[in-house]
Design a protein around this motif. Structure first.
Motif, short mmCIF file in Angstrom:
data_model
loop_
_atom_site.label_atom_id
_atom_site.label_comp_id
_atom_site.label_asym_id
_atom_site.label_seq_id
_atom_site.Cartn_x
_atom_site.Cartn_y
_atom_site.Cartn_z
N LEU A 59 85.12 -12.22 -111.85
CA LEU A 59 86.11 -11.20 -111.88
C LEU A 59 85.88 -10.55 -112.86
O LEU A 59 86.57 -8.75 -112.80
N LEU A 60 85.86 -10.82 -114.14
CA LEU A 60 86.06 -9.60 -115.47
C LEU A 60 84.55 -8.67 -114.52
O LEU A 60 85.19 -7.76 -115.51
N ASN A 61 83.81 -9.00 -114.39
CA ASN A 61 82.03 -8.55 -114.39
C ASN A 61 83.03 -7.41 -113.58
O ASN A 61 82.70 -6.07 -113.66
N LEU A 62 83.59 -7.42 -111.92
CA LEU A 62 84.03 -6.48 -111.11
C LEU A 62 85.41 -5.59 -112.02
O LEU A 62 85.29 -4.16 -112.02
N VAL A 63 85.93 -6.31 -112.42
CA VAL A 63 86.81 -5.02 -113.54
C VAL A 63 86.32 -4.80 -114.78
O VAL A 63 86.51 -4.06 -114.65
N GLY A 64 85.57 -5.12 -115.00
CA GLY A 64 84.51 -4.26 -116.29
C GLY A 64 83.89 -3.18 -115.80
O GLY A 64 83.21 -2.73 -116.96
#
Lengths: 243, 414
Positions: A59-64
């Motif tokens: 999730l973090l990689n996608l939002v980032g």
């Protein structure tokens, strides 16, 4: 299977995930995110909790904008993270996102000022403006007197302060903090969380990923993730925050 | 990220690994310096030979028999000492337009020379005509007279005997059959008009006597029908402005000359200007220079591999840094640019250091070899360009690898 949560249709959302799926092909197909919808309102403070393997890193990689969704749509400040253009995603990372990592991830050969100014270098700011902005932010995080120090001359807490200043440098749409206190002692961790609270209080949208309840409680709400889906969203209404 | 910032960052990475960078640069320095050195020494030797030839014998056309069928490489220097040119040929050539003099040249076989009770063994001395000694070639005394028992010697011949030989001394020439003839030394020369272009390189003692009475090789001239002296080599001294015309006329004449009839089948008659010799020498020196320089280029290739190697190590070491840069907005081309700049700077620094070093070494080599230093400017430019190119080429693959680093993996990388 999709969980809808938050104010996904609200106009003031700076980050939107709409029915996002992410699968990895590691021999067999592994579904890291199995249909997640989430919106972060401007100025909000959200924590994501979940056991390891739950999909919170994905999730973090996608939002980032470090990764692209297999299905669904991720937007940050109206930029589509799913774009095929690597340069475009780099641009989103450089101007709309501020990363704060567990391991600080500072450039070892650059001093504090240069580390803070690094995102601006890739956004073609002039040298003078970069330095000015970096000094301003280092003063803001309480390192006005450490700006010529290299990371190895700074304590863990100081390094994380530099990282937070760097995250704020481009005035991003969202600050992503991934276990920001994971590599520092509890006392210093509290200081860092206090600083992140200040950052949010100044109007920045913050997305915090942690597996510690006490840390997550700094946020306005906690998104619980398990097996690639949102299990529940817990609203704290500032209850867990210092007064 | 603009070029200046890219260079600044590249410079920092290079400075942060001083020893490693210096060693890599040394590879380039050696490569560039070798190329510059060999190219410059080659150019200097070539220029030296050309000036040597040009100054003393530019208007000479050398007529000599050479082995037939030597292919396209030209007749070469390998003349055959076959006396084929008769006195008739000499006279006919002298009448040719643009010809100033025709200097016949032949060898007189001897067994020894004696001066002041010191005898030196020697196989042959040179027989020629007084015109071989222009005024500016005479160091002391005068030219010999035709028909007189006189001799002219080269400068180095003065030291050929225990006691110095000088004008006014006598020299005893012992022929093969044991008869001795005494001649007066009347002159000392530093060159002869008819000498081959490179004869002055070998400062051997030389002794010259008049063809009349000393030269005895004769053949029956087909044109005249009488026995005449015949020589293995003629030097046609042409009007400097008409050398190539004279060469053509000489070639035309040779086809119908006595020599053409007298020569064996296996021999052909050639007329060559010193320019022809110069071209030949330039060809040979040029080939040697290119060959040696090509070997030096190997050093550059090794240097390139050194840069590529160090850059690959650098990419591996800085994987995490690449991840950080990408996380804060660096595009693939920014990362590529950084590593490419680093490799290019290594190559360029090597070139900039290697060039003066190469110039210095080649200068030293020319001084040692007593050759005038002729800088190969073209090669200097090429060397620097190649140094930079070596950096770029060597940096391409590592930089591409760097650009392709996945930031997610890189940030996890410890």
């Amino acid at each position: 299977m999709s969980s809808t949560a938050g104010t996904s249709s609200a106009d003031d959302s700076v980050v939107r995930l709409a029915d996002v799926r992410k699968t990895y092909d590691l021999g067999g197909t592994v579904e890291a995110l199995a249909g997640v919808s989430l919106a972060l309102a401007a100025g909000s403070y959200t924590a994501v909790m979940g056991p390891s393997g739950s999909g919170k890193s994905t999730l973090l990689n996608l939002v980032g904008a470090l990764d692209t969704p297999t299905e669904g749509r991720v937007t940050v400040a109206d930029h589509d993270v799913g774009t095929d253009s690597e340069a475009e995603r780099a641009g989103i990372r450089g101007t709309e996102i501020g990363f704060v990592f567990q391991t600080f991830n500072l450039m070892p050969r650059l001093d504090a000022t240069e580390n803070v100014a690094l995102p601006l270098l890739f956004d073609d700011w002039s040298r003078e403006r970069r330095r000015e902005r970096a000094r301003e932010l280092l003063s803001l995080v309480g390192l006005g007197d450490r700006r010529d120090h290299r990371p190895n001359e700074l304590s863990g807490g100081q390094r994380q302060r530099v990282a937070i200043a760097r995250a704020l440098a481009p005035d991003p749409a969202v600050v992503l903090a991934d276990e920001p206190t994971g590599n520092i002692d509890t006392e210093t961790g509290a200081e860092i969380m206090g600083l992140l609270d200040d950052v949010n209080a100044r109007g920045n949208t913050v997305l915090l990923v942690t597996h510690e309840r006490a840390i997550a409680e700094h946020a306005d709400r906690i998104v619980h993730i398990r097996d690639g889906t949102i299990e529940s969203i817990e609203s704290l209404d500032g209850a867990g925050r210092d007064a | 990220m603009d070029a200046r910032e890219t260079l600044r960052m590249a410079g920092r990475s290079i400075r942060s690994h001083k020893l490693r960078s210096a060693l890599t640069v040394i590879g380039v320095v050696i490569g560039i310096a070798s190329v510059v050195t060999f190219a410059s020494v080659g150019a200097s030797v070539e220029a030296d030979i050309v000036s040597e030839v040009g100054s003393s014998s530019a208007s000479n056309v050398y007529v000599l028999p050479t082995p037939a069928g030597e292919g396209d490489d030209g007749p070469g220097f390998g003349g055959v000492s076959q006396p084929v040119f008769t006195e008739h040929d000499v006279k006919q050539l002298e009448k040719t337009k643009g010809v100033r003099q025709v200097l016949p040249r032949g060898n007189v076989r001897v067994s020894a020379l004696t001066h002041a009770n010191d005898t030196v063994s020697r196989n042959q001395i040179t027989a020629t005509t007084p015109a071989s000694f222009p005024q500016d070639a005479i160091v002391a005394g005068r030219a010999f007279r035709s028909g007189a028992r006189e001799a002219v010697v080269s400068r180095s011949a003065r030291q050929a005997f225990e006691s110095n030989l000088s004008v006014g001394d006598t020299l005893s020439i012992e022929t093969e059959d044991g008869n001795a003839t005494t001649v007066d030394v009347v002159g000392v020369v530093n060159r002869t008009a008819g000498q081959l272009p490179f004869a002055s390189f070998a400062g051997q003692p030389r002794f010259y006597v008049p063809t009349d009475p000393f030269y005895e090789r004769t053949l029956e001239s087909p044109a005249v029908g009488a026995s005449q002296r015949a020589y293995p080599q003629l030097t046609v001294v042409a009007d400097p402005a008409r050398v190539s015309t004279v060469k053509g006329s000489v070639q035309n004449y040779l086809a119908g000359s006595d020599a053409a009839e007298l020569k064996p089948e296996s021999v052909e008659l050639t007329a060559q200007t010193s320019g022809d010799f110069v071209e030949e020498i330039q060809d040979i020196v040029g080939q040697v220079t290119r060959f040696v320089t090509a070997i030096a280029v190997i050093a550059l290739v090794v240097a390139a591999i050194g840069i590529a190697n160090i850059m690959l190590v650098s990419v591996a070491e800085r994987t995490r840094e690449i991840g950080i840069m990408k996380a804060v907005g660096a595009r693939n081309r920014d990362v590529m640019g950084l590593f490419l700049a680093e490799a290019t700077v290594l190559g360029a620094v090597g070139a900039v250091v290697g060039l003066p070093l190469g110039i210095a070494v080649s200068y030293g080599a020319t001084v040692y070899a007593e050759v005038a230093f002729t800088p190969a400017y073209g090669w200097f430019v090429i060397a620097v360009a190649v140094g930079i190119l070596v950096g770029v080429v060597a940096g391409l693959y590592p930089a591409w690898r760097a650009a392709r680093v996945d930031p997610i993996d890189a940030l996890r990388y410890e």
